[in-house]
Design an enzyme around this catalytic site. Structure first.
Site, PDB file in Angstrom:
ATOM      1  N   TYR A   4      30.748  56.255  28.364  1.00  0.00           N
ATOM      2  CA  TYR A   4      29.941  57.474  28.472  1.00  0.00           C
ATOM      3  C   TYR A   4      29.631  58.001  27.052  1.00  0.00           C
ATOM      4  O   TYR A   4      30.551  58.152  26.234  1.00  0.00           O
ATOM      5  CB  TYR A   4      30.756  58.467  29.296  1.00  0.00           C
ATOM      6  CG  TYR A   4      30.267  59.874  29.355  1.00  0.00           C
ATOM      7  CD1 TYR A   4      29.020  60.183  29.884  1.00  0.00           C
ATOM      8  CD2 TYR A   4      31.073  60.923  28.899  1.00  0.00           C
ATOM      9  CE1 TYR A   4      28.584  61.496  29.944  1.00  0.00           C
ATOM     10  CE2 TYR A   4      30.648  62.237  28.964  1.00  0.00           C
ATOM     11  CZ  TYR A   4      29.400  62.504  29.487  1.00  0.00           C
ATOM     12  OH  TYR A   4      28.976  63.803  29.540  1.00  0.00           O
ATOM     13  N   LYS A  22      32.369  65.234  38.997  1.00  0.00           N
ATOM     14  CA  LYS A  22      31.527  64.301  39.767  1.00  0.00           C
ATOM     15  C   LYS A  22      31.956  64.276  41.231  1.00  0.00           C
ATOM     16  O   LYS A  22      31.703  65.209  41.961  1.00  0.00           O
ATOM     17  CB  LYS A  22      31.563  62.912  39.122  1.00  0.00           C
ATOM     18  CG  LYS A  22      31.416  62.924  37.606  1.00  0.00           C
ATOM     19  CD  LYS A  22      30.091  63.491  37.134  1.00  0.00           C
ATOM     20  CE  LYS A  22      30.060  63.555  35.617  1.00  0.00           C
ATOM     21  NZ  LYS A  22      28.978  64.336  35.077  1.00  0.00           N
ATOM     22  N   ARG A  60      46.663  80.545  31.593  1.00  0.00           N
ATOM     23  CA  ARG A  60      46.039  79.343  31.023  1.00  0.00           C
ATOM     24  C   ARG A  60      46.771  78.076  31.458  1.00  0.00           C
ATOM     25  O   ARG A  60      46.191  76.999  31.560  1.00  0.00           O
ATOM     26  CB  ARG A  60      46.007  79.446  29.495  1.00  0.00           C
ATOM     27  CG  ARG A  60      45.007  78.487  28.897  1.00  0.00           C
ATOM     28  CD  ARG A  60      45.143  78.196  27.409  1.00  0.00           C
ATOM     29  NE  ARG A  60      45.228  79.316  26.533  1.00  0.00           N
ATOM     30  CZ  ARG A  60      46.279  79.527  25.740  1.00  0.00           C
ATOM     31  NH1 ARG A  60      47.314  78.712  25.757  1.00  0.00           N
ATOM     32  NH2 ARG A  60      46.289  80.553  24.926  1.00  0.00           N
TER      33      ARG A  60
HETATM   34  C1  LIG Z   1      31.848  58.468  33.147  1.00  0.00           C
HETATM   35  C2  LIG Z   1      31.868  59.907  32.742  1.00  0.00           C
HETATM   36  N1  LIG Z   1      32.978  60.401  32.196  1.00  0.00           N
HETATM   37  C3  LIG Z   1      33.060  61.690  31.803  1.00  0.00           C
HETATM   38  C4  LIG Z   1      31.990  62.533  31.966  1.00  0.00           C
HETATM   39  C5  LIG Z   1      32.096  63.944  31.462  1.00  0.00           C
HETATM   40  O1  LIG Z   1      32.180  64.870  32.500  1.00  0.00           O
HETATM   41  P1  LIG Z   1      31.799  66.402  32.245  1.00  0.00           P
HETATM   42  O2  LIG Z   1      30.314  66.485  32.352  1.00  0.00           O
HETATM   43  O3  LIG Z   1      32.533  67.123  33.305  1.00  0.00           O
HETATM   44  O4  LIG Z   1      32.266  66.766  30.888  1.00  0.00           O
HETATM   45  C6  LIG Z   1      30.812  62.064  32.542  1.00  0.00           C
HETATM   46  C7  LIG Z   1      29.657  62.970  32.731  1.00  0.00           C
HETATM   47  O5  LIG Z   1      28.550  62.550  33.013  1.00  0.00           O
HETATM   48  C8  LIG Z   1      30.747  60.713  32.934  1.00  0.00           C
HETATM   49  O6  LIG Z   1      29.619  60.198  33.460  1.00  0.00           O
END
Ligand SMILES: Cc1ncc(COP(=O)(O)O)c(C=O)c1O
Length: 390
Positions: free
Chosen positions: A107, A205, A54
């Protein structure tokens, strides 16, 4: 230590890789392990290397080393998803009774984490307008304010913060600053160099970049914060799977080329969209017409491939025809992959500080993620779709 004169794209190709290691293989193995055996019982406790998967194996270590180089970070805490990376950063530095300042343009699920989980922990949250002035920001600070969460540019609406004015204020009041840097992916903006305490990325992303994995990272140059991140990750029992870490470390090698190309196409398309009569406004911080363009030019060295625009039309039948035109642009959440996506986003837009976004009078908000397709093909498809709005 001598100055590293290598260009960023060169560093991404080489850093974290063990040249000659892994029996000469260019990439590390995907080392799947829960139990890691030792041949010496005395090494089971307190040894230098973790004996439990882990905490990561050399697959995650390769990724962490690459991320350190990318974001100029001394410490990297990996997380299973981008959201858990954001949550980990907030939860690590906040205690019951503390107050958090968080951008209204963050977000959605980061917002929800503050409103739901942190509230249960006894942390209060105030959302601030992403374009807040230093004076208005200072007025929100209380003796309990212990952390501020930024995201640049803001999700869906793409505002930038006046960081040069806000960060010194945070420092003066001992407020730990966290910034979601997923859009610039560490390539076009380095928050830690700018004085932010924790830079967070959804590796899901641009770093993974192929829409087929999840990952998050919280990065810092502060030893005490690094310890808190490590302890919270251990308390929650979270890490990043070796399979996803493999994809992310491999993604790092092509990140610079992909994001540069996607950013170039996106900016050209944003400029083109801004001239179309069906388009009310384009939200892309690299456009000279964007209200935060001066901040963008000051802090960012380039733009990635995600932006939004508002259509005048709110006619459901026409919008239905508009979206049905797309073949190359897929309908889907997430972004940063090699393929283009398009998304109507009015339903997910939540803002408490801006009358404009609250009023719903902005038209139809559409977000596009520009992939690696040819710009001419994407523009043609958008043109065809816009013609359906008449
Ligand atoms: C700006 C931003 N931060 C964090 C995340 C979260 O990523 P995850 O989908 O891997 O949890 C996203 C997902 O769309 C995002 O657009």
């Amino acid at each position: 230590m001598s100055e590293d004169k290598r260009k960023p794209s060169t560093r991404l190709i080489h850093d974290g890789r063990q040249h000659g290691g892994f029996d000469g293989a260019v990439n590390p193995p995907i080392r799947r392990a829960s139990t890691i055996l030792t041949d010496d019982v005395s090494k089971l406790y307190g040894g230098a290397k973790s004996l439990y998967g882990r905490m990561g194996t050399d697959t995650q270590e390769t990724l962490s080393d690459g991320l350190k180089s990318l974001e100029n970070a001394e410490h990297v805490q990996l997380a299973p998803t981008g959201l858990s990376g954001c949550a980990l950063a907030m939860a690590s530095v906040l205690n019951s009774g503390d107050h958090l300042l968080i951008t209204d343009s963050t977000y959605g699920p980061s917002r929800r984490f503050a409103e739901r989980y942190l509230a249960r922990m006894g942390v209060t949250t105030t959302f601030f307008d992403p374009r807040i002035t230093a004076d208005a920001f200072a007025a929100l600070i209380t003796p309990e304010t212990k952390a501020a969460f930024f995201e640049m540019p803001g999700s869906l609406t793409f505002e930038l913060h006046d960081l040069n004015a806000l960060l010194p204020l945070c420092k003066q009041h001992n407020i730990i600053t966290i910034l979601d840097n997923t859009w610039a992916a560490g390539v076009f903006f380095k928050p830690l160099d700018a004085g932010v305490n924790i830079s967070v990325q959804a590796l899901t992303k641009y770093v993974i970049g192929h829409s087929d994995g999840f990952g998050g990272a919280a990065m810092t140059n502060d030893q005490r914060i690094a310890l808190k991140l490590d302890q919270t990750a251990n308390d929650w029992g979270v890490g990043m799977s070796p399979d996803d870490a493999y994809l992310a470390q491999r993604g790092l090698r092509t990140l610079h080329s992909r994001i540069t190309q996607q950013g170039r196409t996106a900016l050209n398309i944003a400029e083109w969209l801004a001239e179309q009569s069906e388009v009310k406004e384009v939200y892309h911080p690299a456009l000279s017409t964007h209200p935060d363009n001066a901040i963008f030019n000051d802090l960012f060295s380039g733009a990635s491939g995600l932006f939004s625009f508002a259509l005048y039309s709110e006619d459901a039948a026409k919008l239905d025809r508009f979206f049905k035109t797309f073949q190359l642009f897929g309908f889907g959440f997430s972004w940063g992959g090699f393929e283009s996506l398009i998304l109507p986003c009015n339903p997910q837009l939540k803002r408490s500080t801006s009358d404009r976004w609250k009023s719903g009078s902005y038209g139809t908000l559409v977000r596009v993620q520009i992939g690696l397709e040819d710009e001419a093909d994407l523009t043609e498809e958008l043109q065809q779709a816009l013609s359906e709005l008449h």
